[in-house]
Design a protein around this motif. Structure first.
Motif, mmCIF file in Angstrom:
data_model
loop_
_atom_site.group_PDB
_atom_site.id
_atom_site.type_symbol
_atom_site.label_atom_id
_atom_site.label_comp_id
_atom_site.label_asym_id
_atom_site.label_seq_id
_atom_site.Cartn_x
_atom_site.Cartn_y
_atom_site.Cartn_z
ATOM 1 N N GLY A 1 0.811 -1.212 0.000
ATOM 2 C CA GLY A 1 0.000 0.000 0.000
ATOM 3 C C GLY A 1 0.840 1.255 0.000
ATOM 4 O O GLY A 1 1.871 1.331 0.665
ATOM 5 N N GLY A 2 0.418 2.256 -0.749
ATOM 6 C CA GLY A 2 1.141 3.516 -0.831
ATOM 7 C C GLY A 2 1.632 3.769 -2.256
ATOM 8 O O GLY A 2 1.264 3.076 -3.210
ATOM 9 N N ALA A 3 2.450 4.776 -2.405
ATOM 10 C CA ALA A 3 2.972 5.163 -3.721
ATOM 11 C C ALA A 3 4.479 5.301 -3.644
ATOM 12 O O ALA A 3 5.030 5.746 -2.627
ATOM 13 C CB ALA A 3 2.341 6.474 -4.181
ATOM 14 N N THR A 4 5.147 4.934 -4.741
ATOM 15 C CA THR A 4 6.594 5.042 -4.843
ATOM 16 C C THR A 4 6.940 5.879 -6.069
ATOM 17 O O THR A 4 6.510 5.565 -7.179
ATOM 18 C CB THR A 4 7.253 3.660 -4.969
ATOM 19 N N VAL A 5 7.685 6.955 -5.838
ATOM 20 C CA VAL A 5 8.172 7.777 -6.942
ATOM 21 C C VAL A 5 9.581 7.292 -7.277
ATOM 22 O O VAL A 5 10.474 7.338 -6.423
ATOM 23 C CB VAL A 5 8.184 9.273 -6.568
ATOM 24 N N ARG A 6 9.769 6.838 -8.492
ATOM 25 C CA ARG A 6 11.051 6.253 -8.907
ATOM 26 C C ARG A 6 11.728 7.214 -9.895
ATOM 27 O O ARG A 6 11.156 7.588 -10.917
ATOM 28 C CB ARG A 6 10.822 4.895 -9.577
ATOM 29 N N ILE A 7 12.966 7.606 -9.557
ATOM 30 C CA ILE A 7 13.751 8.518 -10.397
ATOM 31 C C ILE A 7 15.007 7.798 -10.848
ATOM 32 O O ILE A 7 15.683 7.140 -10.044
ATOM 33 C CB ILE A 7 14.131 9.796 -9.617
ATOM 34 N N GLU A 8 15.314 7.933 -12.134
ATOM 35 C CA GLU A 8 16.528 7.340 -12.696
ATOM 36 C C GLU A 8 17.369 8.446 -13.318
ATOM 37 O O GLU A 8 16.895 9.184 -14.187
ATOM 38 C CB GLU A 8 16.186 6.283 -13.746
#
Length: 508
Positions: free
Chosen positions: A478-485
């Motif tokens: 549950g929740g959100a993940t912001v993924r930066i590359e």
């Protein structure tokens, strides 16, 4: 000469040039091809007939030389009598001019009637080669070979001429010229027709280009030229070059339209966002001016005015930052340690939200602290990215919701930053839009709950300026993940000095 006369002399030439250049290229190419074919055939015909005439005259000369050897002294005995003899060859004419002044001739009567006799005049040996003389009949010629006459003692006695008529040679050459001329006319006509057909057919791809240009002029920017020729040919290369240009023009126009629509929406949304605090400030100001604010509520009203002004200032600052990034202003690029940046941002969050559990983790899940990750970029802008993401977590998740930042390299070329929260998450329909300017999943448009919709768009713009990518995925559980590359710095580049070292573990 007066100028008017000089101009008049060249006027037809100028007009002919204008007429020539006013013709279509396919017509000019067909005419040029036909002209070259005509000139080539005329030259070939002239050379051929001339060679034929030379060859036939050469045969006559050889015949005269052979006959001169067979006549001998016996033939000359008949020439000593002044008169004609039927014993001479049928078409030959022989005439002897003696040094004593006597002249003897031998010729057949039928030959004289048909060909006449050659006009020899006074004979001379010269170089002893055959030559051509006119006949007594107009339009006829003879080929003459002079020979020396010697008496019985071997002394010079005169000159004898052996001649043959050239009418057969002339008739053969004339017939050949007629045949060649008729053939040339037929070949030129057929060649002109084929040249016109082939040139018009070769210009078919250019007419297709003309048709595509007409479609584009009517607004069809997706029109393309059919590639019908190999790319190594001129027409095929032109077709590919035009298609490339049309594709670039369509893309540029699409970008321009998108930018215009985006700018219109940007201005509209910015006006809407600014109108609310401006209206609040104006309303409180008018209420205070009209004396509608009791003395005990003055501090409250001034606080509201200050709060709305601060809100408006933050909005203007966000708009200015986006405008600067859209302009492509140069950033202060240097090696930056992402691990130190993330650790510092988490330290600040612990102070701002002490009720939340914060952790800095390895991307691969190892127990050790994350290793330094060096990228080339603007340290302040990258710190703003992490700060904005953490602030977004604080704003949109319940109090006490834990948050983690996971870091690690991937593939030896990129650095990954994942900001994970364990709140309610983001709907899939909103996940692809949250980085748009002024977009908010919270439709109430309340600053305290939904913000202005510029925070994540600023994050996306900064990541893009650093040649990176950004996206949102669900957090396991549950929740959100912001993924930066982001691309890693080269090995020879050293990281910038960091004020805060890496931190790992649970904070509370």
């Amino acid at each position: 000469m007066p100028p008017s006369r000089r101009r008049g002399r060249f006027h037809p030439i100028i007009e002919s040039k204008r007429y020539w250049h006013s013709q279509p290229l396919r017509t000019r190419l067909a005419l040029i091809t036909t002209g070259l074919l005509t000139v080539g055939l005329l030259a070939t015909s002239l050379v051929t007939t001339q060679l034929l005439q030379t060859h036939l005259i050469g045969q006559v000369d050889n015949q005269l030389k052979v006959t001169s050897r067979t006549i001998g002294d016996r033939g000359l005995e008949y020439l000593q009598q002044d008169g004609r003899s039927s014993q001479a060859p049928t078409t030959y004419y022989l005439e002897a001019q003696y040094s004593s002044g006597k002249i003897g001739r031998m010729v057949n009567d039928k030959t004289t009637a048909e060909y006449g006799i050659p006009s020899l005049g006074t004979l001379s040996l010269d170089n002893g080669e055959p030559f051509t003389v006119p006949s007594s009949l107009p339009g006829h010629y003879w080929r003459v070979l002079p020979l020396e006459i010697k008496d019985q003692d071997g002394d010079y006695a005169g000159i004898v001429a052996i001649a043959l008529p050239l009418r057969n040679v002339r008739d053969t050459v004339e017939q050949t010229r007629v045949v060649v001329a008729v053939t040339d006319v037929v070949v030129v006509l057929v060649g002109a027709a084929l040249a016109t057909y082939l040139v018009h057919r070769s210009f078919g791809p250019l007419r297709q280009i003309e048709g595509v240009a007409g479609r584009i002029s009517r607004g069809d920017l997706s029109a393309r030229v059919p590639v019908t020729e190999p790319p190594m040919t001129e027409v095929g290369s032109l077709q590919q070059a035009l298609n490339t240009m049309l594709q670039q023009n369509e893309h540029a126009f699409s970008v321009q339209v998108t930018a215009q629509v985006r700018m219109t929406r940007f201005v509209s949304d910015a006006s809407h966002e600014l109108r609310t605090p401006l209206s609040a400030i104006q309303g409180y100001g008018e209420l205070y001016r009209m004396g509608g604010v009791p003395a005990e509520r003055t501090s409250e009203v001034m606080g509201r005015i200050e709060s709305e002004a601060t809100r408006m200032g933050r909005l203007v600052e966000d708009l200015l930052q986006l405008a600067r990034m859209d302009e492509g202003r140069k950033m202060d690029t240097a090696p930056v340690d992402l691990t130190a940046v993330c650790a510092g941002a988490l330290t600040d969050m612990v102070v701002l939200a002490p009720e939340r559990d914060c952790a800095l983790l390895r991307l691969d899940g190892g127990p050790e602290a994350p290793q330094p990750l060096t990228v080339m970029g603007d340290r302040d802008r990258l710190a703003q990215v992490v700060t904005n993401l953490l602030g977004n977590v604080v704003r949109h998740t319940p109090a006490g919701t834990p948050v983690e930042i996971a870091l690690g390299p991937i593939g030896g070329r990129s650095a990954i930053i994942e900001v994970r929260d364990h709140g309610p998450g983001i709907a899939p329909a909103d996940a692809s839009k949250v980085f748009q300017r002024f977009y908010r999943a919270d439709t109430s448009r309340n600053r305290e709950t939904g913000g202005s919709g510029l925070g994540l768009s600023i994050v996306a713009a900064i990541v893009q300026r650093h040649h990176g990518t950004i996206g949102i995925t669900p957090t396991p559980g549950g929740g959100a993940t912001v993924r930066i590359e982001l691309p890693l710095a080269q090995p020879e580049q050293a990281p910038a000095p960091a004020g805060d070292g890496p931190r790992a573990g649970r904070r509370g």
